[in-house]
Design an enzyme around this catalytic site. Structure first.
Site, PDB file in Angstrom:
ATOM      1  N   LYS A  79       0.854  -1.178   0.000  1.00 36.80           N
ATOM      2  CA  LYS A  79       0.000   0.000   0.000  1.00 36.80           C
ATOM      3  C   LYS A  79       0.895   1.233   0.000  1.00 36.80           C
ATOM      4  CE  LYS A  79      -3.873   2.057   2.599  1.00 36.80           C
ATOM      5  NZ  LYS A  79      -4.803   1.859   3.736  1.00 36.80           N
ATOM      6  N   SER A 154      -9.715   2.091   2.838  1.00 33.76           N
ATOM      7  CA  SER A 154      -8.776   2.811   1.982  1.00 33.76           C
ATOM      8  C   SER A 154      -7.776   1.907   1.267  1.00 33.76           C
ATOM      9  CB  SER A 154      -8.012   3.843   2.815  1.00 33.76           C
ATOM     10  OG  SER A 154      -7.218   3.199   3.795  1.00 33.76           O
ATOM     11  N   SER A 178     -10.222  -0.303   7.030  1.00 37.04           N
ATOM     12  CA  SER A 178      -9.608  -0.158   5.708  1.00 37.04           C
ATOM     13  C   SER A 178      -8.909  -1.390   5.166  1.00 37.04           C
ATOM     14  CB  SER A 178      -8.618   1.012   5.715  1.00 37.04           C
ATOM     15  OG  SER A 178      -9.328   2.219   5.805  1.00 37.04           O
TER      16      SER A 178
END
Length: 492
Positions: A79, A154, A178
């Site tokens: 990420k 996210s 997330s």
């Protein structure tokens, strides 16, 4: 060699150890798939092909010399909130579009030490603030199950790369759901560990008292392999807990589902907006666990209505504090031709941050301001303690707590949900972060539109092994985690 992306982490590890294929061949396979498929999915912000191949060659040399770990030579996607030395780290924001980190986050460094090969950095909601990965700066990542829908957020890029078979596993972060919500939307397994279990050093902060890194993969077994690398104390992170780390892979069969007491909060299944298909699939998965010997126990979690307002006071307050460093002075985006210092601050921040980030900074700044600090922030922290106590009381009678991971399946891209609608979509995940508990998402079926649905299991502190074990055994008895989106079946 055309189906390497269909192999589990264990199968990939064994294949490398037995020289059925090399790390270079495996890495090239994934890079070809990224080049072919990611134009549709838009999951990667940065693909690090040259560095990945160099790491793969080093991994092959280590394997040949007998110096390999279990995961040496396996590709991974990070990420884009984890700092990576020499590679752009954006946190999904224009504010950091030109930021090349001078160091590695601990999670990244541990991956390198284990011999993992970094394929690149993946898209996300800006500064991890959002639930859709419709990024205003780097575009909207698509859900591999239906490209007209979001992958969640996210950690939407992390979910999309695994669901599209563009990486065998990925790192994510979870501040209010997330990891679990995008795992649910994309039909994956995703673990949010206990707060303090995984180092936050080098993970760009959103809400420091709730941020936690974790693994995203197809199965609990795959997640366990990555947790063995990610977990552990880190002296560079003052919130990291000095506690012995389990061997999550070895412990996969340690928890017996037979006799496991699963708490079913009646408030969770009466939430307004809970989709009928989601409720049905989650209840079917619980029935399956009951058939396997689990005992379902109805419980009360009386603070449910406080989750959303409490989280959306504390998290923006911490974001306001954390993001004040991005001022256009030291690093990151700087506006052009500022007339004075105040103009530099104002335009750098208004041009560098997207709408949702600005909204949360403003909410947080207001909650922390003189005259409102006690009325809002301090009160929210007191309610947070009550939420934690609500869970601890429940765990006196049950081993784990079950819930949907999200009240609906994946939204359509461009649905333009109001902030309130978006925040209410986090109703099932927020409390876990407020209390610092571990939780896991497991895929349990599909809705009428063939969009994935997830079951969330919440554990007591430090029960990651138990959660992985329960889901692993559920996955031995079902095949939801093996289902693949049509786009994932495309060969490079």
């Amino acid at each position: 060699m055309s189906d390497l992306h269909r192999l589990s982490i264990r199968e990939l590890s064994e294949g490398l150890a037995q020289a059925k294929f090399s790390s270079r061949e495996l890495t090239e396979h994934y890079l070809k798939r990224i080049a072919k498929i990611d134009t549709q999915v838009q999951s990667y912000i940065t693909v690090t092909a040259e560095q990945a191949l160099a790491q793969a060659d080093a991994a092959d040399a280590a394997i040949k010399a007998g110096h390999a770990t279990t995961l040496t030579g396996l590709p991974i996607a990070h990420k884009d909130i984890f700092c990576t030395q020499g590679i752009k780290t954006t946190a999904g924001s224009k504010m950091l579009d030109n930021f090349i980190s001078p160091y590695d986050a601990t999670v990244v460094a541990k991956g390198k030490a284990a011999g993992l090969v970094t394929l690149g950095k993946v898209n996300m909601d800006e500064f991890a603030m959002g639930s859709t990965s419709e990024n205003p700066h780097f575009g909207s990542t698509k859900n591999p199950w239906n490209l007209e829908h979001v992958p969640g957020g996210s950690s939407g890029g992390s979910a999309a790369v695994v669901a599209a078979d563009l990486a065998p596993f990925a790192t994510g972060t979870d501040t209010g759901g997330s990891i679990r919500q995008p795992a649910s939307f994309c039909g994956l397994t995703g673990l949010k560990p206990t707060y303090g279990r995984v180092s936050r050093f080098g993970m760009i902060a959103y809400a420091s008292s709730m941020d936690q890194g974790g693994p995203m993969a197809r199965s609990a077994e795959d997640c366990a392999y990555l947790m063995n690398v990610m977990a552990g104390h880190d002296a560079k992170d003052s919130t990291s807990v000095q506690k012995e780390v389990d061997d999550y892979v070895s412990n996969l069969n340690d928890t017996s589902v037979k006799g496991l007491r699963i708490g079913i909060p009646k408030q969770y299944f009466n939430v307004q907006g809970l989709d009928a298909d989601v409720k049905a699939r989650v209840e079917e998965s619980l029935k399956k666990l009951e058939e396997m010997g689990a005992i379902l126990v109805e419980i009360n979690l009386n603070m449910t209505e406080a989750y959303v307002p409490t989280y959306y006071l504390i998290a923006p307050a911490e974001a306001s504090s954390n993001l004040q460093r991005f001022d256009g002075v030291r690093y990151g985006y700087r506006c052009e031709n500022p007339v004075d210092l105040m103009d530099l601050y104002k335009r750098s921040r208004s041009e560098g941050f997207g709408t949702e980030v600005q909204r949360r900074i403003l909410i947080g700044t207001y909650a922390l301001s003189a005259g409102y600090y006690d009325a809002y922030y301090v009160k929210a922290q007191k309610v947070r303690r009550l939420i934690q106590q609500d869970f601890l009381k429940a765990f006196e009678n049950v081993d784990v707590i079950a819930a949907p991971s999200a009240p609906t399946t994946a939204y359509k891209i461009g649905a333009n949900l109001s902030p309130t609608e978006m925040y209410l979509g986090d109703i099932y995940t927020l409390a876990v972060n407020l209390a610092g508990l571990p939780a896991i998402n497991a895929p349990v079926g599909f809705d009428k539109n063939n969009l994935p649905i997830g079951l969330q299991l919440i554990g007591n502190y430090w029960s990651e092994s138990q959660l992985l074990s329960v889901v692993h055994q559920y996955q031995q008895a079902t095949d939801w985690h093996t289902k693949r989106a049509a786009i994932a079946e495309e060969n490079a």
